[in-house]
Design a protein around this motif. Structure first.
Motif, PDB file in Angstrom:
ATOM      1  N   HIS A  32     -36.869 -14.467   0.899  1.00 49.89           N
ATOM      2  CA  HIS A  32     -38.071 -13.649   0.299  1.00 49.89           C
ATOM      3  C   HIS A  32     -38.781 -14.752  -0.950  1.00 49.89           C
ATOM      4  CE1 HIS A  32     -35.157 -13.762  -3.070  1.00 49.89           C
ATOM      5  NE2 HIS A  32     -35.960 -13.434  -3.775  1.00 49.89           N
ATOM      6  N   CYS A  51     -41.086 -16.388   5.236  1.00 42.85           N
ATOM      7  CA  CYS A  51     -40.963 -15.912   3.633  1.00 42.85           C
ATOM      8  C   CYS A  51     -41.426 -14.455   3.718  1.00 42.85           C
ATOM      9  CB  CYS A  51     -42.159 -16.851   2.856  1.00 42.85           C
ATOM     10  SG  CYS A  51     -41.974 -16.354   1.097  1.00 42.85           S
ATOM     11  N   ALA A  52     -40.370 -13.587   3.558  1.00 42.09           N
ATOM     12  CA  ALA A  52     -40.517 -12.014   3.671  1.00 42.09           C
ATOM     13  C   ALA A  52     -39.349 -11.666   3.239  1.00 42.09           C
ATOM     14  CB  ALA A  52     -40.702 -11.666   5.015  1.00 42.09           C
ATOM     15  N   ASP A  53     -39.289 -10.365   2.387  1.00 36.23           N
ATOM     16  CA  ASP A  53     -38.475  -9.389   2.407  1.00 36.23           C
ATOM     17  C   ASP A  53     -37.770  -8.961   3.448  1.00 36.23           C
ATOM     18  OD1 ASP A  53     -36.607  -7.585   1.108  1.00 36.23           O
ATOM     19  OD2 ASP A  53     -37.854  -6.834  -0.552  1.00 36.23           O
ATOM     20  N   TYR A  57     -38.362  -6.023   7.208  1.00 38.54           N
ATOM     21  CA  TYR A  57     -38.680  -6.922   8.258  1.00 38.54           C
ATOM     22  C   TYR A  57     -38.275  -6.369   9.783  1.00 38.54           C
ATOM     23  CZ  TYR A  57     -40.248 -11.049  10.929  1.00 38.54           C
ATOM     24  OH  TYR A  57     -40.689 -12.027  11.602  1.00 38.54           O
ATOM     25  N   LYS A 106     -39.510 -12.553  -9.223  1.00 39.35           N
ATOM     26  CA  LYS A 106     -39.085 -12.201  -7.764  1.00 39.35           C
ATOM     27  C   LYS A 106     -38.007 -13.326  -7.331  1.00 39.35           C
ATOM     28  CE  LYS A 106     -40.632 -11.486  -3.069  1.00 39.35           C
ATOM     29  NZ  LYS A 106     -41.806 -11.839  -2.042  1.00 39.35           N
ATOM     30  N   ARG A 110     -34.740 -10.645  -6.764  1.00 35.08           N
ATOM     31  CA  ARG A 110     -34.257 -10.413  -5.375  1.00 35.08           C
ATOM     32  C   ARG A 110     -33.755 -11.675  -4.649  1.00 35.08           C
ATOM     33  NH1 ARG A 110     -32.702  -6.608  -3.023  1.00 35.08           N
ATOM     34  NH2 ARG A 110     -33.787  -6.937  -1.153  1.00 35.08           N
ATOM     35  N   ALA A 113     -30.930 -10.381  -0.038  1.00 30.66           N
ATOM     36  CA  ALA A 113     -30.926  -9.005   0.545  1.00 30.66           C
ATOM     37  C   ALA A 113     -29.770  -8.168   0.573  1.00 30.66           C
ATOM     38  CB  ALA A 113     -31.759  -8.960   1.737  1.00 30.66           C
TER      39      ALA A 113
END
Length: 489
Positions: A32, A51-53, A57, A106, A110, A113
């Motif tokens: 993330h 690059c993502a939470d 997804y 961020k 986080r 996950a």
């Protein structure tokens, strides 16, 4: 064709380093935090990066691979760890964000996950093996057993591996010079042979007088075998002849990760004094380690070459060759925080690296004593005085038997008798004369067994965080090798 893997919580890349070293091919790495993805993509250019939470997804968009590596949840975002931490401060030493550069919120809040994303990805792709890394305390999470049961319902068998990074390694996969207790869960799809993931570090058995592959012995029977070294389990010799004596595995010391070309500044020369707590810890550390000399035999054939405290055993047989060195080690000193309050010698592995580094290198200032008339001591950073044929730059060996005179360490020892008759003189170490500096990001990365050629991007604070959150590459490599062997069969 190489086995492939997906790393959905890749961080700086410790797990990817290890698995690729074991022969697996990385298809996709996800995280993330943009900075972590920038670091990872700079080193794994052939892999896809996301690059993502991952919480939000669609797992169907991930590639199908043989193996999934996941490092979900850390102390900032764990259901077992309470509320996420909102700050990153080092009490008494200033704010880490201010001292070493800003870190995005961020990145802190986080950092990983959740476990449930592992089940979501596995349900879609049915990986042959799923490897999950976390702290042993995560087993206290009230939903932990339910989460494991979910993986079993998907058709997997589970193996629990509790091991410290310091104990994993061999000639092709060097140990990590860090105490880092972690829990690794190995989920193997039903119908595939289980990999051999029982740790067997090499250790010296004093009773058997031989190196052995040690086995874990748990203090309390636990089918899951989840815990920390020395607290819940120890290592024992596998031979019955010594009644399975407790043994201590070989480890790589913290000194292996430290850049010794930079000893830091003299404490007495600092414009801003160190915090009182730090000074107290330094004094406590000096009382434990500054006068702990160690003897090391460096050239005698037939000797095991082990270092030992100079006050714990006699000297080995003396010869005309200079074969013994005496070592007075520096130490690592806590410079803030609450969980780490005592100094540790660099002859042992580092403590667990964290994203909020507050540990410093302390080195007693060495000096040279001139032992001739009107001679004085001077620091080693000054030019060496004129060297005379007599060799007057030495430490002292002082006899404490009547009639004997002091000699320098440049002279041969007198005949050793059955009674102690000589002592090495070392002046007391003043805190102000010690050199002090914080550990560097590269040293933190070495503690995680990252190669020096590995690029880690960002300011010092961001690099430190990436190192502290990383997976120890040597353990990932070992697990990758064991899994590869099982899948090849």
């Amino acid at each position: 064709m190489s086995l492939t893997f997906t790393d959905i919580f890749c961080g700086a890349g410790g797990s990817s380093i290890g698995l690729t070293a074991a022969g697996l091919q990385l298809r996709l790495a996800a995280n993330h935090w943009q900075r972590a993805i920038e670091t990872h993509s700079a080193n794994f250019r052939d892999a896809e990066h996301l690059c993502a939470d991952v919480n939000n997804y669609d797992m169907r968009r991930l590639p199908s691979t043989d193996v999934l590596w996941a490092s979900p949840i850390c102390t900032e975002a764990s259901p077992a760890g309470g509320r996420p931490s909102r700050t990153c401060t080092v009490p008494g030493q200033g704010d880490l964000l201010e001292a070493f550069g800003p870190i995005s919120r961020k990145g802190f809040e986080r950092t990983r996950a959740t476990f449930w994303d592992v089940i979501r990805a596995t349900e879609v792709h049915r990986y042959r093996v799923v490897l999950v890394e976390n702290v042993p305390d995560v087993a206290r999470w009230e939903l932990f057993d339910h989460w494991v049961a979910g993986m079993l319902l998907l058709g997997y068998r589970v193996q629990y591996v509790s091991v410290s990074s310091a104990h994993i390694g061999d000639q092709r996969n060097l140990h990590a010079p860090q105490w880092r207790d972690r829990l690794y869960l190995v989920f193997t799809r039903t119908g595939i042979e289980l990999p051999d993931v029982d740790p067997h570090p090499v250790a010296w058995c004093q009773t058997c007088s031989v190196d052995v592959h040690a086995v874990q012995a748990w203090k309390k029977p636990d089918r899951r075998r989840i815990g920390k070294y020395r607290q819940q389990y120890v290592y024992v010799c596998p031979n019955a002849v010594c009644r399975n004596s407790v043994v201590e595995p070989y480890v790589l010391p913290a000194a292996a990760a430290i850049d010794w070309s930079d000893l830091g500044r003299r404490i007495g020369d600092r414009a801003e004094p160190l915090a009182d707590n730090t000074m107290t810890r330094i004094r406590a550390g000096l009382s434990m380690f500054a006068d702990r000399h160690v003897l090391l035999t460096v050239n005698h054939a037939g000797h095991d070459g082990r270092a030992h405290p100079a006050d714990a055993a006699p000297l080995p047989a003396q010869t005309k060759r200079i074969g013994n060195g005496i070592i007075s080690p520096p130490m690592l000193v806590p410079a803030g925080g609450t969980w780490n309050n005592t100094a540790s010698a660099v002859t042992a592995p580092m403590r667990t690296r964290t994203a909020r580094e507050a540990e410093a290198l302390l080195t007693p200032e060495p000096f040279i004593a001139v032992l001739r008339k009107h001679g004085t001591a001077h620091s080693i950073d000054q030019p060496l005085r004129t060297i005379a044929a007599g060799g007057h730059h030495h430490a002292l060996v002082v006899p404490y038997r009547r009639g004997n005179k002091p000699t320098t360490t440049g002279d041969p020892l007198r005949t050793m008798s059955t009674r102690d008759s000589g002592a090495l003189v070392q002046p007391a170490v003043a805190v102000e004369d010690c050199r002090f500096r914080m550990l560097k990001p590269r040293e933190q990365l070495r503690a995680q067994r990252f190669p020096d050629t590995y690029q880690v991007l960002g300011n010092v604070g961001e690099q430190t965080m990436q190192a502290g959150n990383a997976v120890s590459a040597n353990v990932a490599q070992w697990l990758g090798q064991q899994v590869t062997t099982a899948l090849d069969q």
